[in-house]
Design an enzyme around this catalytic site. Structure first.
Site, PDB file in Angstrom:
ATOM      1  N   ASP A  61       0.918  -1.335   0.178  1.00 32.91           N
ATOM      2  CA  ASP A  61       0.062  -0.051  -0.136  1.00 32.91           C
ATOM      3  C   ASP A  61       1.023   1.143  -0.380  1.00 32.91           C
ATOM      4  OD1 ASP A  61      -1.777  -1.828   0.028  1.00 32.91           O
ATOM      5  OD2 ASP A  61      -2.705  -1.597   2.378  1.00 32.91           O
TER       6      ASP A  61
ATOM      7  N   ASP B 250     -15.644  -3.445  -1.484  1.00 33.26           N
ATOM      8  CA  ASP B 250     -15.453  -3.085  -0.230  1.00 33.26           C
ATOM      9  C   ASP B 250     -16.411  -2.998   0.886  1.00 33.26           C
ATOM     10  OD1 ASP B 250     -12.959  -3.309  -1.347  1.00 33.26           O
ATOM     11  OD2 ASP B 250     -12.769  -1.283  -1.845  1.00 33.26           O
TER      12      ASP B 250
END
Length: 241
Positions: A8, A130
């Site tokens: 990330d 998500d």
């Protein structure tokens, strides 16, 4: 089931967020390329890259680093975060990624997935779903959409998405275990032509072992547990093969 180590990116650094919250950030490195090489050397078959700056702002600030990563390794990478136009997909593919993950745009305009799949092929298009309590969140998880996770999965599968990455927000970055029921239900919703990758909550080997028992699950993303040293990639790979 394959394991995809996560990298990330935020402001050029390798970070992890708890439950996607920018104010709950841990910085692990200022050298993403070194981590990419490490995961490749340890046996990863794919890398999962996320441009967190782009996820929050809609503007990519890490594409140059993504290009450096893809040039430094042989294994394929997928990229998510702020991919909201055909041009953004094109630029990501030009940077060397094999698969782009569409998030917010898939909620707002599901037909965009069809456009992308027709232009770039389904194999290059994933949709990141998500969700918290079954409801899909968008724009770096700061906004709740009107979509139910399973309804969105059905829609984007019909529009040509080749892969679904399903993240349970409540477990992400917590290491308390994945939401197995949600992943199993998502697996049952999708046609067999669409691969499902699970994300969120993996902190122990038994979590991976449980996911590996979800029939047909293609892969699992592991992030914080690797960076904190709770798991090694070798352990993860030996558990799922």
């Amino acid at each position: 089931m394959i394991i995809l180590p996560a990298i990330d990116l935020m402001s050029g650094e390798v970070v992890r967020l708890e439950q996607g919250k920018a104010d709950r950030k841990t910085i692990y490195s200022d050298d993403p390329v070194a981590f990419a090489k490490k995961w490749e050397e340890e046996g990863a078959e794919w890398l999962h890259l996320v441009d967190l700056d782009a996820a929050f702002s809609g503007e990519s600030k890490n594409l140059e680093i993504v290009s450096e990563v893809t040039k430094a390794i042989e294994i394929p990478c997928e990229l998510g975060g702020g991919i909201r136009s055909l041009r953004a997909i094109e630029k990501a593919l030009e940077a060397g990624v094999e698969r782009c993950i569409i998030g917010s745009m898939a909620c707002q305009t599901p037909e965009f997935v069809e456009e992308a799949a027709e232009k770039f092929d389904s194999s290059a298009i994933a949709v990141g779903i998500d969700a918290k309590d079954g409801q899909v969140a968008i724009k770096g998880w700061v906004e709740e959409s009107e979509w139910d996770a399973y309804d969105l999965a059905r829609a984007v599968a019909d529009y040509g998405a080749g892969t679904i990455i399903y993240t349970d927000i409540s477990t992400d970055g917590m290491g308390t275990g994945p939401n197995l029921d949600a992943q199993q239900e998502m697996m049952e919703v999708l046609p067999k032509s669409v691969d499902l990758i699970a994300s969120g909550g993996i902190g122990e080997l038994e979590h991976l072992q449980s996911l590996a028992e979800v029939d047909g699950l293609y892969g699992a993303i592991v992030g914080k547990a690797l960076y904190d040293g709770n798991l090694t990639l070798k352990e993860c790979l030996s558990t799922t093969r």
